[in-house]
Design a protein around this motif. Structure first.
Motif, short mmCIF file in Angstrom:
data_model
loop_
_atom_site.label_atom_id
_atom_site.label_comp_id
_atom_site.label_asym_id
_atom_site.label_seq_id
_atom_site.Cartn_x
_atom_site.Cartn_y
_atom_site.Cartn_z
N LEU A 71 1.52 9.42 10.75
CA LEU A 71 1.48 8.76 9.45
C LEU A 71 1.17 9.76 8.36
O LEU A 71 0.24 10.54 8.47
N ASP A 72 1.98 9.75 7.29
CA ASP A 72 1.70 10.57 6.12
C ASP A 72 1.13 9.68 5.02
O ASP A 72 1.70 8.62 4.72
N ILE A 73 0.02 10.12 4.43
CA ILE A 73 -0.62 9.33 3.38
C ILE A 73 -0.95 10.20 2.18
O ILE A 73 -1.00 11.42 2.27
N TYR A 74 -1.19 9.51 1.05
CA TYR A 74 -1.59 10.20 -0.19
C TYR A 74 -2.89 9.58 -0.68
O TYR A 74 -2.94 8.38 -0.96
N ARG A 75 -3.92 10.38 -0.75
CA ARG A 75 -5.21 9.92 -1.27
C ARG A 75 -5.17 10.08 -2.79
O ARG A 75 -5.54 11.11 -3.35
N ARG A 76 -4.69 9.05 -3.45
CA ARG A 76 -4.44 9.12 -4.90
C ARG A 76 -5.73 9.37 -5.69
O ARG A 76 -5.74 10.13 -6.64
N LYS A 77 -6.76 8.68 -5.29
CA LYS A 77 -8.08 8.86 -5.88
C LYS A 77 -9.09 8.27 -4.90
O LYS A 77 -8.71 7.70 -3.87
N GLU A 78 -10.35 8.40 -5.21
CA GLU A 78 -11.37 7.87 -4.31
C GLU A 78 -11.16 6.38 -4.09
O GLU A 78 -11.05 5.60 -5.03
N CYS B 186 -8.50 4.92 -2.93
CA CYS B 186 -7.11 4.49 -3.11
C CYS B 186 -6.18 5.40 -2.31
O CYS B 186 -5.97 6.56 -2.67
N ILE B 187 -5.65 4.87 -1.21
CA ILE B 187 -4.75 5.63 -0.35
C ILE B 187 -3.41 4.89 -0.26
O ILE B 187 -3.36 3.67 -0.14
N LEU B 188 -2.33 5.65 -0.34
CA LEU B 188 -0.99 5.09 -0.25
C LEU B 188 -0.27 5.63 0.97
O LEU B 188 -0.41 6.81 1.33
N VAL B 189 0.52 4.77 1.62
CA VAL B 189 1.37 5.20 2.73
C VAL B 189 2.60 5.89 2.17
O VAL B 189 3.29 5.34 1.31
N ILE B 190 2.89 7.07 2.67
CA ILE B 190 4.09 7.81 2.24
C ILE B 190 5.21 7.65 3.26
O ILE B 190 6.34 7.36 2.91
N ILE C 166 0.84 -1.19 0.00
CA ILE C 166 0.00 0.00 0.00
C ILE C 166 0.88 1.26 0.00
O ILE C 166 0.50 2.29 0.54
N SER C 167 2.05 1.14 -0.59
CA SER C 167 2.96 2.27 -0.65
C SER C 167 3.51 2.40 -2.07
O SER C 167 3.09 1.69 -2.99
N ILE C 168 4.44 3.30 -2.26
CA ILE C 168 5.05 3.55 -3.56
C ILE C 168 6.27 2.63 -3.73
O ILE C 168 7.05 2.45 -2.79
N ARG C 169 6.40 2.06 -4.90
CA ARG C 169 7.51 1.15 -5.17
C ARG C 169 8.85 1.84 -4.86
O ARG C 169 9.11 2.95 -5.32
N SER C 170 9.68 1.17 -4.08
CA SER C 170 10.93 1.76 -3.60
C SER C 170 12.03 0.71 -3.53
O SER C 170 11.76 -0.48 -3.41
N THR C 171 13.26 1.19 -3.57
CA THR C 171 14.44 0.33 -3.41
C THR C 171 15.37 0.94 -2.38
O THR C 171 15.63 2.15 -2.41
N VAL C 172 15.86 0.12 -1.47
CA VAL C 172 16.78 0.56 -0.43
C VAL C 172 18.19 0.12 -0.80
O VAL C 172 18.43 -1.06 -1.06
#
Length: 335
Positions: free
Chosen positions: A221-228, A230-234, A21-27
């Motif tokens: 918690l910071d989140i992004y409400r991408r659309k109705e 659909c919420i992503l964890v930032i 439920i977040s944005i694709r990331s690489t560490v």
């Protein structure tokens, strides 16, 4: 606030549990030479890439001081490969912070990075990054405890995020005590129009995906409400004064009971300031509530003023040479 609370908010600590439920990331773990480069004090010198045979060093004073240009090819190649894997443009941060105080120095004026040197320029210019590297536990009650931090570079797939759809959620004893628009220095008319829907969706998302799954009872918690729907964890942040309360104050958030934060004590005063609250959600209702952006204090360092005014031609030449080198490297990488 204890050290473990800070460690729980480290990107690599929470991301594996919430990446769906977040944005694709690489560490990418730091190499020692890259860590030394970020910690080095002195002129801003971009690392030498594999295809750059130049031995000249560009310093902020316009002189060749004979120092060796930073060189960490293995780490640099990993960064370059990761940028390509994530679509060619990335958002950058370290364990906790992004260099959002350094966008003034980026050639595109944002945190959008398309090459390793874009990333290094931001990181080397950021006070927030320096804080991560030097005193991440400075506000902890157990500050003197011995804790080893494995530093990491986080690259996140770039998304054109609508700032008016980002929100910060304040959680105490695993219950939401406040919700606020993330960019509190702006007025977004749609928030007032959709306030009931926004709060309902955020509460539902929190209860289903977050409430019993994050290790701490108190957090932000910071989140992004991408659309109705659909919420992503930032991001996750510690519950305490090291985290910006935005339109709230820590005095009202950190009460001794579990009640939801009420509307501002003076509703007339709040209305006059253009700030409104619906249930848990506090937001800027009108242009009267627009506040100065605190990041603006980072935007005009002395060197930049000299560049803009033309008072120091050596600095201007150095800056233009760095930009030319960066553009040349991007051109070579595309071949």
């Amino acid at each position: 606030m204890k050290r473990q609370h800070v460690l729980n908010c480290m990107f690599s600590a929470w991301y594996p549990h919430f990446k769906h439920i977040s944005i694709r990331s690489t560490v990418i773990p730091f190499s020692q030479d890259f860590h030394d480069y970020l910690m080095s004090d002195g002129s801003l010198v971009l690392p030498q890439s594999e295809d750059d045979s130049s031995d000249d060093e560009i310093t902020s004073e316009g002189e060749d001081r004979g120092a060796r240009i930073p060189h960490f090819p293995e780490f640099n190649n990993k960064v370059k490969d990761t940028i390509e894997e994530l679509g060619g443009n990335v958002f950058v941060k370290l364990n906790w912070s992004s260099p959002r105080d350094a966008t003034w120095i980026a050639f595109n004026g944002s945190l959008k990075c398309s090459s390793p040197n874009d990333i290094y320029l931001l990181l080397k210019s950021s006070d927030y990054v320096t804080h991560d590297l030097t005193k991440p536990f400075s506000c902890c009650v157990d500050e003197d405890a011995n804790t080893t931090v494995e530093y990491e570079l986080v690259l996140r797939k770039w998304r054109n995020i609508i700032e008016g759809m980002e929100f910060r959620i304040f959680v105490k004893n695993r219950n939401i005590v406040g919700i606020c628009q993330r960019h509190h220095t702006n007025h977004y008319p749609h928030i007032h129009k959709m306030k009931e829907e926004i709060q309902e969706e955020i509460e539902h998302f929190f209860q289903e995906h977050i409430q019993q799954k994050f290790p701490d009872d108190n957090f932000v918690l910071d989140i992004y409400r991408r659309k109705e729907g659909c919420i992503l964890v930032i991001d996750f942040n510690v519950f305490g004064e090291v985290t910006d309360p935005l339109l709230f104050s820590w005095e009202e958030l950190d009460t001794n009971n579990d009640i939801v934060v009420s509307a501002p004590s003076s509703e007339e005063g709040a209305a006059a300031l253009g700030i409104a609250q619906h249930g848990l959600l506090r937001y800027v209702k009108s242009s009267m509530g627009i506040l100065p952006n605190p990041l603006h204090i980072h935007r005009m360092p002395e060197d930049f003023v000299d560049l803009r005014s033309g008072r120091d031609m050596n600095k201007l030449v150095d800056f233009l040479q760095m930009e030319i080198k960066s553009q040349d490297r991007k051109h070579e990488e595309k071949k």
